[in-house]
Every structure is written in C-alpha cells, then in structure tokens.
Motif scaffolding. Structure first.
Motif, PDB file in Angstrom:
ATOM      1  N   SER A  65      -3.725   8.767   6.704  1.00  0.00           N
ATOM      2  CA  SER A  65      -3.133   7.425   6.736  1.00  0.00           C
ATOM      3  C   SER A  65      -2.492   7.230   8.106  1.00  0.00           C
ATOM      4  O   SER A  65      -2.298   8.185   8.868  1.00  0.00           O
ATOM      5  CB  SER A  65      -2.097   7.245   5.623  1.00  0.00           C
ATOM      6  N   ARG A 123      -1.032  -0.859   9.010  1.00  0.00           N
ATOM      7  CA  ARG A 123      -1.022   0.457   8.369  1.00  0.00           C
ATOM      8  C   ARG A 123      -2.139   0.527   7.342  1.00  0.00           C
ATOM      9  O   ARG A 123      -2.665  -0.506   6.905  1.00  0.00           O
ATOM     10  CB  ARG A 123       0.326   0.752   7.710  1.00  0.00           C
ATOM     11  N   PHE A 166      -4.430   3.478   4.422  1.00  0.00           N
ATOM     12  CA  PHE A 166      -4.759   4.779   3.849  1.00  0.00           C
ATOM     13  C   PHE A 166      -6.277   4.917   3.915  1.00  0.00           C
ATOM     14  O   PHE A 166      -7.003   4.209   3.207  1.00  0.00           O
ATOM     15  CB  PHE A 166      -4.258   4.867   2.409  1.00  0.00           C
TER      16      PHE A 166
END
Length: 398
Positions: free
Chosen positions: A95, A87, A89
């Motif tokens: 994101s 994951r 941003f």
C-alpha cells in the motif's frame, strides 16, 4: 504551585483511564483515517464505478469566516488548510500514501524534498502481524490531538503547532495480539542540515543525526478505551539530544468521544523555539555566533502540555465539542525563564453534518487562547478570542 496541582491531577486521570487500553486511526500517521461509507464524487455522479481500492484521491479543505473579538481587525475569510492526498492498497501486501500541504513552502530541503511534501510512504504487510513502512511520514507518536486530521483542528496546542515531525525514515510495527500494537521507528532528526535548523547556535554536526521512536497502541475496557503512548529520542547534533514523552487516551462511549493527552519535552536545544523566541523578545538572551541576525537558541528547556477534548453527537446530523489545553514552558538554568510561561486554550463548537455520505460539516465555534508570563520576564500577557464559521470537508474525489 497551582499549575503543578493541575498537572498532577491530569497525570492521575491519564493513568486511571489507561489502567482500566489500539488506537483510533488518525489522519497523519497510518493510512489516513476511516473512510468507510463515504462515497467519492465520481461515484455519486455515476461517472464510473470503483472496482478496487488501489487508487483513491482526497482533498482536505478548511475554509472559515472569522470575527476577532477585542478590537483585533484581522478577520474575514480565511483559507486554513488545503491538502492533496493519494493512497491505495495494491494487494494484500503493498500500500502507499502521498500527501502535499499547499500552505507550506515548496522550497527544496536538504533531505531532497520540499517542505510541502508531508507524506510519501510505502507500506509492506509482511504477514498478518508484521508491517514495514518506509518513506517520508509523520512519526507515529502518542496522543490524539497530534494524530488528528489538521482540517478538523480549530487551534492546536502550542506543543503540536510548533513541532515538525514529518521526516524520512522507516517504521516496523507488530501486532502483539488483537488490539495491541508495538512499533519502532528510525528517521532523520530534521529535514535540513543542523546549520540551517539552528543557525548561529554553534552546534557541531553529528555523523548520524537520527530519531528513534517507540510506540505502544492498545485497547482496553471492551475496546471502548484506546491508548497511544510513545517515547522519542532525537539526536540533534554532537552532544545534543531531545526527548519527548507523549501519552494519549481516548474513551468512546455511546454518543461520547473524549480524549486526554499529556506531552512532555526535555530539549537540550530548543526545538520548539517558543522559549527562544520569548527570550529574544525580552532581551534576556543574545544571538550566538557571528551572524547578529540569528536567533538565540536556548539550551535545556522543558515543555509540558495537557489537552482535553470531548465530542457529543446529539443526533447523527448534529454534534457539540469542547476542548481545552494548558501548557507550561521553562528554562530551569536561566532564573528569569524558570517556569515563566503558561498558555491556556479553550474552544466550544456546534457542528452540523448535512450529508452523512460525505465527510463534511459546518462548524460554528468560539476559540480563545491566553498566554501569561512571570513579571521577571517583562513580556506582556496577551489573549486572542474569535468566533468563526467554517466548512470542513474531506473530499473523496475518486
């Protein structure tokens, strides 16, 4: 009558807590939990310095040695969970999050993805208050057991253990004020066609088998009390729909963190499958359709669950937890299955956090569960009890 009194008391407790209400960021919905202060392996080894938060890699692991009590020989070392997660941003707007579950099947589903793909979503922050989330994701439903990182859960309630909510769709969230968020999600109802999800049930497929979830998350009591409530309507097939009410309240006070969840399901077709499996085992309902091997899917069933959990940190390195749940299942239109099943779970654990720079701990726990049936069903009551020592580690690789 006794379980009804317990249910009423539990509901009163939920509403008393929420009246004096956000959301604790869990690990299934949202971006995956709080990781502040956790150093990655590459950072600890000084292989490289992180310059931004655009790319993060995690392994969620749970490995345990369990000793079953009562003569059950099925003990030993168990690999409970292994999940790969990426994951990041990219900027103030974009994101993403990707997660695979290695304990699930890799067979391709009708939605185009394998069942092992748990999350594949992209978020767009439109402005300070408005967010859009698109892709395969765990539906943002209420309750705190539902949103907990699975590696942290010793045993789920049957409601959550048998509830598939990792579906493709989109969600719009809006911050009404500080600590107050509402959201609306629209997704597929299932990952496969209705014929595969309920084989032999004789359901007529719908042109738009969609699920709609309305969420409210809010803080109260000087941000000590967090509520997460949701209502979900799932259109399964032509003339067939299921509804779910999920309420959760979390109180954080000094060294204590406690939550109370209440779940209620009204299912035109038995999505959880618990009542249908019991009916088949008891010979109460016969398979439908031409395929005699197909299970009988019971119509118009009800599930209710109460989950209570408390954690107390004695010191930064030591904590104790207790958890219990009570569940009821019923098919009111079938006399033998009306309020026929009661399920109880009880857990106690001692946790040691050896390295506070890592999201890891050792857990020594007792886990028990008891299921009781009415005599009219003819199924034997059964219990399971175990003691386990487990290593639970959310490894931040990068």
């Amino acid at each position: 009558m006794k379980h009804k009194r317990i249910l009423r008391l539990g509901l009163m407790a939920v509403f008393v807590m929420t009246a004096v209400n956000g959301w604790a960021q869990g690990a299934n919905t949202g971006m995956g939990g709080r990781d502040e202060g956790v150093a990655s392996i590459l950072e600890k080894l000084k292989v490289m310095d992180k310059k931004n938060d655009a790319f993060n890699i995690f392994l969620n692991t749970n490995t345990a040695y369990e000793e079953n009590l009562g003569g059950d020989p099925d003990g030993g070392f168990k690999g409970r969970r292994l999940r790969f997660e990426a994951r990041g941003f990219l900027d103030e707007h974009w994101s993403y999050r990707l997660r695979f579950k290695f304990e699930n099947s890799w067979q391709k589903q009708d939605d185009g993805f394998s069942n092992s793909l748990d999350i594949m979503m992209v978020n767009y922050q439109v402005n300070k208050r408005l967010r859009l989330k698109v892709g395969k994701q765990a539906l943002g439903m209420g309750g705190f057991e539902y949103d907990a990182n699975a590696i942290q859960v010793l045993d789920y309630s049957d409601f959550n253990a048998n509830f598939n909510t990792s579906l493709i769709g989109m969600e719009v969230a809006y911050d009404v004020s500080k600590g107050q968020e509402i959201s609306l999600a629209v997704s597929n109802s299932n990952n496969n066609s209705i014929e595969k999800v309920y084989p032999g049930a004789g359901l007529q497929k719908s042109r738009h088998p969609l699920a709609v979830t309305v969420n409210w998350m809010g803080n109260r009591l000087w941000d000590k009390l967090e509520n997460h409530w949701s209502y979900t309507y799932m259109h399964e097939a032509s003339g067939v729909s299921n509804q779910f009410l999920m309420l959760g309240s979390l109180l954080t006070w000094n060294k204590w963190q406690c939550y109370l969840d209440y779940y209620h399901a009204w299912e035109n077709i038995d999505r959880h499958g618990i009542v249908s499996a019991d009916a088949a085992a008891a010979g109460i309902a016969q398979p439908e359709g031409s395929d005699a091997s197909s299970p009988a899917y019971i119509r118009d069933v009800r599930y209710q669950t109460l989950v209570g959990y408390c954690q107390y940190h004695f010191t930064p390195h030591w904590a104790g937890t207790v958890k219990g749940f009570a569940e009821w299942a019923s098919a009111p239109d079938i006399s033998a299955l009306k309020n026929y099943r009661r399920n109880y779970g009880y857990q106690v654990a001692l946790q040691w956090f050896p390295d506070l720079s890592q999201d890891a701990h050792l857990s020594l726990a007792y886990v028990g569960k008891t299921t009781r049936y009415d005599d009219a069903v003819g199924l034997p009551n059964h219990s399971s009890n175990r003691v386990e020592l487990s290593l639970i580690y959310r490894i931040k690789i990068f």
